[in-house]
Design a protein around this motif. Structure first.
Motif, PDB file in Angstrom:
ATOM      1  N   SER A   1       0.843  -1.200   0.000  1.00 18.03           N
ATOM      2  CA  SER A   1       0.000   0.000   0.000  1.00 18.03           C
ATOM      3  C   SER A   1       0.874   1.244   0.000  1.00 18.03           C
ATOM      4  O   SER A   1       1.625   1.488   0.949  1.00 18.03           O
ATOM      5  N   VAL A   2       0.802   2.034  -1.088  1.00 23.27           N
ATOM      6  CA  VAL A   2       1.539   3.291  -1.195  1.00 23.27           C
ATOM      7  C   VAL A   2       0.577   4.366  -1.677  1.00 23.27           C
ATOM      8  O   VAL A   2      -0.103   4.191  -2.684  1.00 23.27           O
ATOM      9  N   THR A   3       0.521   5.480  -0.944  1.00 24.22           N
ATOM     10  CA  THR A   3      -0.300   6.622  -1.346  1.00 24.22           C
ATOM     11  C   THR A   3       0.624   7.710  -1.888  1.00 24.22           C
ATOM     12  O   THR A   3       1.598   8.085  -1.226  1.00 24.22           O
ATOM     13  N   VAL A   4       0.342   8.196  -3.096  1.00 21.44           N
ATOM     14  CA  VAL A   4       1.226   9.136  -3.782  1.00 21.44           C
ATOM     15  C   VAL A   4       0.566  10.504  -3.897  1.00 21.44           C
ATOM     16  O   VAL A   4      -0.602  10.610  -4.293  1.00 21.44           O
ATOM     17  N   TYR A   5       1.336  11.544  -3.526  1.00 20.81           N
ATOM     18  CA  TYR A   5       0.902  12.936  -3.685  1.00 20.81           C
ATOM     19  C   TYR A   5       1.899  13.657  -4.587  1.00 20.81           C
ATOM     20  O   TYR A   5       3.104  13.412  -4.500  1.00 20.81           O
ATOM     21  N   PRO A   6       1.434  14.588  -5.445  1.00 19.44           N
ATOM     22  CA  PRO A   6       2.377  15.431  -6.189  1.00 19.44           C
ATOM     23  C   PRO A   6       3.171  16.299  -5.211  1.00 19.44           C
ATOM     24  O   PRO A   6       2.700  16.613  -4.117  1.00 19.44           O
ATOM     25  N   LEU A   7       4.363  16.694  -5.620  1.00 18.29           N
ATOM     26  CA  LEU A   7       5.227  17.494  -4.747  1.00 18.29           C
ATOM     27  C   LEU A   7       4.529  18.761  -4.259  1.00 18.29           C
ATOM     28  O   LEU A   7       4.677  19.160  -3.102  1.00 18.29           O
ATOM     29  N   ASP A   8       3.743  19.399  -5.127  1.00 15.58           N
ATOM     30  CA  ASP A   8       3.096  20.639  -4.713  1.00 15.58           C
ATOM     31  C   ASP A   8       1.885  20.406  -3.805  1.00 15.58           C
ATOM     32  O   ASP A   8       1.238  21.354  -3.373  1.00 15.58           O
ATOM     33  N   HIS A   9       1.606  19.131  -3.499  1.00 15.41           N
ATOM     34  CA  HIS A   9       0.584  18.786  -2.504  1.00 15.41           C
ATOM     35  C   HIS A   9       1.231  18.233  -1.228  1.00 15.41           C
ATOM     36  O   HIS A   9       0.636  17.435  -0.516  1.00 15.41           O
ATOM     37  N   VAL A  10       2.440  18.686  -0.961  1.00 18.38           N
ATOM     38  CA  VAL A  10       3.193  18.173   0.183  1.00 18.38           C
ATOM     39  C   VAL A  10       2.466  18.416   1.499  1.00 18.38           C
ATOM     40  O   VAL A  10       2.526  17.591   2.421  1.00 18.38           O
ATOM     41  N   ALA A  11       1.736  19.537   1.614  1.00 16.26           N
ATOM     42  CA  ALA A  11       0.996  19.803   2.860  1.00 16.26           C
ATOM     43  C   ALA A  11      -0.071  18.731   3.093  1.00 16.26           C
ATOM     44  O   ALA A  11      -0.264  18.270   4.225  1.00 16.26           O
ATOM     45  N   ALA A  12      -0.749  18.322   2.024  1.00 26.18           N
ATOM     46  CA  ALA A  12      -1.756  17.259   2.159  1.00 26.18           C
ATOM     47  C   ALA A  12      -1.099  15.942   2.553  1.00 26.18           C
ATOM     48  O   ALA A  12      -1.648  15.173   3.356  1.00 26.18           O
ATOM     49  N   ALA A  13       0.078  15.670   2.014  1.00 26.31           N
ATOM     50  CA  ALA A  13       0.803  14.453   2.379  1.00 26.31           C
ATOM     51  C   ALA A  13       1.161  14.463   3.864  1.00 26.31           C
ATOM     52  O   ALA A  13       1.042  13.445   4.556  1.00 26.31           O
ATOM     53  N   HIS A  14       1.573  15.618   4.371  1.00 29.03           N
ATOM     54  CA  HIS A  14       1.895  15.730   5.796  1.00 29.03           C
ATOM     55  C   HIS A  14       0.647  15.549   6.659  1.00 29.03           C
ATOM     56  O   HIS A  14       0.709  14.909   7.717  1.00 29.03           O
ATOM     57  N   ARG A  15      -0.466  16.101   6.215  1.00 30.62           N
ATOM     58  CA  ARG A  15      -1.708  15.921   6.990  1.00 30.62           C
ATOM     59  C   ARG A  15      -2.088  14.445   7.045  1.00 30.62           C
ATOM     60  O   ARG A  15      -2.565  13.947   8.070  1.00 30.62           O
ATOM     61  N   HIS A  16      -1.890  13.743   5.941  1.00 32.16           N
ATOM     62  CA  HIS A  16      -2.187  12.313   5.870  1.00 32.16           C
ATOM     63  C   HIS A  16      -1.361  11.546   6.912  1.00 32.16           C
ATOM     64  O   HIS A  16      -1.903  10.754   7.692  1.00 32.16           O
ATOM     65  N   VAL A  17      -0.056  11.796   6.940  1.00 33.12           N
ATOM     66  CA  VAL A  17       0.818  11.102   7.885  1.00 33.12           C
ATOM     67  C   VAL A  17       0.512  11.525   9.314  1.00 33.12           C
ATOM     68  O   VAL A  17       0.477  10.700  10.235  1.00 33.12           O
ATOM     69  N   GLU A  18       0.266  12.807   9.510  1.00 32.74           N
ATOM     70  CA  GLU A  18       0.036  13.346  10.851  1.00 32.74           C
ATOM     71  C   GLU A  18      -1.244  12.808  11.473  1.00 32.74           C
ATOM     72  O   GLU A  18      -1.348  12.685  12.699  1.00 32.74           O
ATOM     73  N   ALA A  19      -2.206  12.454  10.642  1.00 33.01           N
ATOM     74  CA  ALA A  19      -3.479  11.956  11.147  1.00 33.01           C
ATOM     75  C   ALA A  19      -3.353  10.572  11.769  1.00 33.01           C
ATOM     76  O   ALA A  19      -4.220  10.136  12.528  1.00 33.01           O
ATOM     77  N   GLY A  20      -2.247   9.869  11.472  1.00 33.18           N
ATOM     78  CA  GLY A  20      -2.059   8.521  12.001  1.00 33.18           C
ATOM     79  C   GLY A  20      -2.866   7.503  11.219  1.00 33.18           C
ATOM     80  O   GLY A  20      -3.592   7.816  10.272  1.00 33.18           O
ATOM     81  N   HIS A  21      -2.712   6.233  11.595  1.00 39.36           N
ATOM     82  CA  HIS A  21      -3.435   5.115  10.982  1.00 39.36           C
ATOM     83  C   HIS A  21      -3.083   4.929   9.515  1.00 39.36           C
ATOM     84  O   HIS A  21      -3.863   4.366   8.749  1.00 39.36           O
ATOM     85  N   THR A  22      -1.898   5.433   9.113  1.00 43.58           N
ATOM     86  CA  THR A  22      -1.467   5.264   7.727  1.00 43.58           C
ATOM     87  C   THR A  22      -1.214   3.792   7.431  1.00 43.58           C
ATOM     88  O   THR A  22      -0.578   3.087   8.204  1.00 43.58           O
ATOM     89  N   GLN A  23      -1.688   3.345   6.278  1.00 40.73           N
ATOM     90  CA  GLN A  23      -1.423   1.982   5.826  1.00 40.73           C
ATOM     91  C   GLN A  23      -0.276   2.045   4.824  1.00 40.73           C
ATOM     92  O   GLN A  23      -0.366   2.738   3.814  1.00 40.73           O
ATOM     93  N   GLY A  24       0.801   1.322   5.104  1.00 37.76           N
ATOM     94  CA  GLY A  24       1.947   1.341   4.196  1.00 37.76           C
ATOM     95  C   GLY A  24       2.664   2.676   4.216  1.00 37.76           C
ATOM     96  O   GLY A  24       2.991   3.196   5.269  1.00 37.76           O
ATOM     97  N   LYS A  25       2.898   3.260   3.045  1.00 36.98           N
ATOM     98  CA  LYS A  25       3.729   4.455   2.911  1.00 36.98           C
ATOM     99  C   LYS A  25       3.004   5.586   2.191  1.00 36.98           C
ATOM    100  O   LYS A  25       2.102   5.378   1.403  1.00 36.98           O
ATOM    101  N   VAL A  26       3.466   6.815   2.475  1.00 39.64           N
ATOM    102  CA  VAL A  26       3.073   8.014   1.746  1.00 39.64           C
ATOM    103  C   VAL A  26       4.306   8.539   1.028  1.00 39.64           C
ATOM    104  O   VAL A  26       5.387   8.652   1.626  1.00 39.64           O
ATOM    105  N   VAL A  27       4.149   8.861  -0.260  1.00 40.58           N
ATOM    106  CA  VAL A  27       5.289   9.228  -1.104  1.00 40.58           C
ATOM    107  C   VAL A  27       4.929  10.459  -1.927  1.00 40.58           C
ATOM    108  O   VAL A  27       3.778  10.625  -2.346  1.00 40.58           O
TER     109      VAL A  27
END
Length: 299
Positions: free
Chosen positions: A269-295
Motif C-alpha cells: 500500500s503506497v499513497t502518492v501525492y504530487p510534490l506541490d501537494h506536500v501539505a496534504a501528504a503531511h496531513r495524511h501522515v500526521e493523522a495517524g493510521h497510515t497503511q503502508g507508505k506516503v510518497v
C-alpha cells in the motif's frame, strides 16, 4: 522548504540553485521521495529542544531517482542508473547529492512509488529487529502500529526470520496485516489481555513504532528489557531502560531491496501525492493510521 516550525501550511515550494556533486558523490534527479513521521515531527518543532534548525529548512530523508552527474573518482555507477537510498533533510527536491557508496540499485521490477518509500522503513525495521536481539525462529514478536511503514516491513522481515508476529492496528487494517503474515489485534484499552489470549505462552520481544500506551503494554508483556525497542518513545526508553532503535545501514537496505526483488517482502500500500501537494501528504501522515507508505511524486 519551511521558514519556521508550524503546521503543514508552513511548507512551501522554493527555487534554489542546482547542486553539483563533489568527489565520490553523485547527483540524482529525484522521481519520488518518501514522507515519514519524523518529517512531520521536524516540521512541527518536536526536535527543537535538542537542536535548533537553521531556516529555511528542507525536509525529506529518502529518495528514488536517476543518476545524472558523477563527481570525481566515482566508479561502479553510471549516469542513467536508477537508484534509491537515504539523505538527511534534502529529498523533497528535484535533485539530491549523495555519496556514491550509499546508493542502492533500484530493481527494474520495483515501481517508483515503492522505491521512494522503502529506504527509511526498510533500514529502520531491519536495524530495529537486530537491536532487540535479532528476532529468530520460534520467537513471538509484538509489533505496535504494524500497518504503518516500519510495521509493514518489520512484520515481513520477522516472518522471514521465523518469528510469529502479532500486530496492533485499527480494525480496518486487520485484513492488511493478515496479508503480511501477522496475527492482528486491536490497540486501545484491553490490549494486554487480548494479546495474552493470542499468545498465552508469552512474548519474546516487542517493537513499538507509535509510542504512548504501547510502552506500558510492552513492559507488561515482555520480560526482558533488552528485547523491547521503540523507534519513537525516547523518553520511555530512557526512563525504563529499553532500547531506542532504528538507524541507517546501507548493507541492510541492500538486503531489503534484494528481498523485494525476489518477492520475499513488499510494500502493498503506497499513497502518492504530487510534490506541490506536500501539505496534504503531511496531513495524511500526521493523522495517524497510515497503511503502508506516503510518497511524493517529484517527477
Amino acid at each position: 522548504m519551511i521558514d519556521g516550525y508550524g503546521g503543514p501550511e508552513v511548507l512551501r515550494l522554493a527555487e534554489v540553485p542546482e547542486p553539483a556533486p563533489g568527489p565520490a558523490q553523485v547527483r540524482i534527479r529525484v522521481h519520488t521521495a518518501g514522507v515519514n513521521p519524523v518529517d512531520v515531527k521536524q516540521r512541527g518543532g518536536y526536535f527543537s529542544a535538542i537542536a535548533q534548525a537553521q531556516f529555511p529548512l528542507r525536509l525529506g530523508n529518502e529518495y528514488a531517482g536517476v543518476v545524472d552527474q558523477l563527481g570525481d573518482g566515482v566508479e561502479g555507477i553510471a549516469v542513467g542508473d536508477e537508484v534509491l537510498g537515504s539523505a538527511t533533510g534534502q529529498c523533497y527536491a528535484d535533485w539530491v547529492v549523495i555519496e556514491a557508496a550509499d546508493t542502492v540499485a533500484k530493481p527494474a521490477s520495483m515501481g517508483w512509488d515503492v522505491a521512494g518509500g522503502i529506504a527509511t522503513v526498510g533500514q529502520t525495521a531491519y536495524t530495529a529487529l537486530k537491536q532487540i536481539g535479532g528476532v529468530k525462529d520460534g520467537d513471538t514478536l509484538l509489533v505496535h502500529a504494524a500497518a504503518g511503514g516500519v510495521g509493514t516491513m518489520a512484520v515481513q522481515i520477522a516472518r522471514l526470520w521465523g518469528a510469529t508476529v502479532i500486530g496492533t492496528a485499527s480494525e480496518r487494517n486487520h485484513d492488511y496485516l493478515r496479508s503480511l503474515g501477522a496475527i492482528p489485534v486491536a490497540y486501545g484499552p484491553g490490549l494486554v489481555e487480548r494479546v495474552r489470549k493470542i499468545a498465552p505462552q508469552g512474548l519474546d520481544a516487542a517493537l513499538d513504532a507509535i509510542g504512548g500506551d504501547a510502552t506500558a503494554a510492552s513492559l507488561e508483556l515482555v520480560a526482558g528489557l533488552d528485547r523491547i525497542g521503540t523507534t519513537i518513545d525516547t523518553e520511555g526508553a530512557e526512563k525504563y531502560g529499553f532500547h531506542r532503535v532504528g538507524g541507517r545501514t546501507t548493507p541492510g537496505l541492500r538486503q531489503v531491496v534484494e528481498w523485494y526483488r525476489t518477492g520475499a517482502v513488499t510494500i502493498p500500500s503506497v499513497t502518492v501525492y504530487p510534490l506541490d501537494h506536500v501539505a496534504a501528504a503531511h496531513r495524511h501522515v500526521e493523522a495517524g493510521h497510515t497503511q503502508g507508505k506516503v510518497v511524493l511524486q517529484v517527477r
